[in-house]
Design an enzyme around this catalytic site. Structure first.
Site, mmCIF file in Angstrom:
data_model
loop_
_atom_site.group_PDB
_atom_site.id
_atom_site.type_symbol
_atom_site.label_atom_id
_atom_site.label_comp_id
_atom_site.label_asym_id
_atom_site.label_seq_id
_atom_site.Cartn_x
_atom_site.Cartn_y
_atom_site.Cartn_z
ATOM 1 C CB SER A 127 -1.222 4.271 -4.097
ATOM 2 O OG SER A 127 -0.149 3.951 -4.936
ATOM 3 C CG ASP A 232 -1.774 8.919 -10.779
ATOM 4 O OD1 ASP A 232 -0.532 8.853 -10.679
ATOM 5 O OD2 ASP A 232 -2.540 8.291 -10.029
ATOM 6 C CG HIS A 260 -0.025 8.650 -7.188
ATOM 7 N ND1 HIS A 260 -0.786 7.737 -7.884
ATOM 8 C CD2 HIS A 260 0.508 7.957 -6.137
ATOM 9 C CE1 HIS A 260 -0.715 6.547 -7.298
ATOM 10 N NE2 HIS A 260 0.056 6.655 -6.241
#
Length: 280
Positions: A127, A232, A260
């Site tokens: 991320s 995601d 995610h």
């Protein structure tokens, strides 16, 4: 003989316990005159892998399965997970969300590895940590040996901004997602820090036309593995194809049901995938 064997057995247990206790170490490392960062180390290898957490994340919240399990799969490596400055236990300082905060985190991360005596290393970036990893790999091409990224993006588009705004109110988060952050930053501190993050991402979209690291991504030369959870919800669909196109020396793996946090949800499969890539 029974008593003697029992003593030997207890000694083996104590020895194994000592071995396990030295397997994971947590400490602070000074990387500048006014900044020290918290890191967690596991494994005994001479080579190094740096794990870079997501927004507001820390070593333990974001990489527990990797800290605990990757050393067995990668005995030649030491796993290093950090709390970026302003996150987790790397406070003070308070997090400063400027337009270049990803670039600053990349500089801090590289300085950390130099302080640890590891000028060459591989990176696992999730991320926001994946964004920082892209910048680090693109600006320090001789330092980064291999790169694994997931849930990352090189730019912000209008869809992303709407997504960030939709998750600004942490009271709407599930307790499972919210409570670990509240334990770190406090019930009052977490919503403010998260709102500050949403603000800066929106400002990057407005002031920089969404460009986070579009130049750096094209400069990456190390072997790269892009991993993606097909479901995601945190990044818009165009980001993964863009990264696959711009990173020349890359391979790709997709978790069809993944979202995610694929490295946490599918930790065993993810760790095996990563270890095989790193050992190539």
């Amino acid at each position: 003989m029974g008593f003697a064997n029992s003593i030997k057995f207890l000694q083996k247990i104590k020895f194994a316990s000592r071995m396990f206790s030295t397997q994971v170490k947590e400490k602070k490392i000074k990387i500048s005159s006014d900044i020290s960062v918290n890191i967690v180390e596991s494994g005994q290898g001479k080579k190094s892998i740096l794990c870079m957490p997501g927004a507001l994340g820390s070593a333990w919240t974001d990489f527990k399965p990797q800290i605990e399990l990757l050393p067995k799969l990668l005995p030649d490596y030491k796993i290093i997970a950090w709390d970026p400055p302003g996150y987790g236990k790397s406070i003070p300082p308070q997090k400063q969300f400027g337009l270049d905060f990803f670039n600053k985190d990349a500089e801090y991360a590289h300085q950390l590895m130099l302080e640890l005596g590891s000028p060459n290393y591989s990176i696992l970036g999730w991320s926001d940590g994946g964004i920082t990893a892209i910048i680090l790999a693109g600006t320090n091409t001789k330092a980064v040996e291999k790169l694994v990224i997931w849930g990352a993006n090189a730019f912000i588009n209008e869809e992303d901004v709407k997504l960030y705004e939709a998750i600004r109110d942490v009271k709407k988060w599930s307790p499972r997602m919210r409570e670990p952050m509240e334990k770190i930053y406090g019930v009052d501190g977490f919503p403010k820090l998260w709102s500050d993050w949403v603000d800066i991402m929106t400002l990057i979209y407005k002031e920089k036309k969404g460009n986070i690291c579009m130049e750096e991504v094209e400069k990456i030369s190390c072997p790269t593995l892009i991993v993606h959870g097909k479901k995601d919800p945190m990044i818009s669909p165009e980001h993964v194809p863009y990264l696959k196109e711009k990173i020349t020396n890359c391979s790709y793996y997709e978790f069809p049901e993944g979202k995610h946090n694929i490295h946490l949800r599918y930790a065993e499969q993810f760790n095996k995938l990563v270890s095989e890539f790193i050992k190539r």
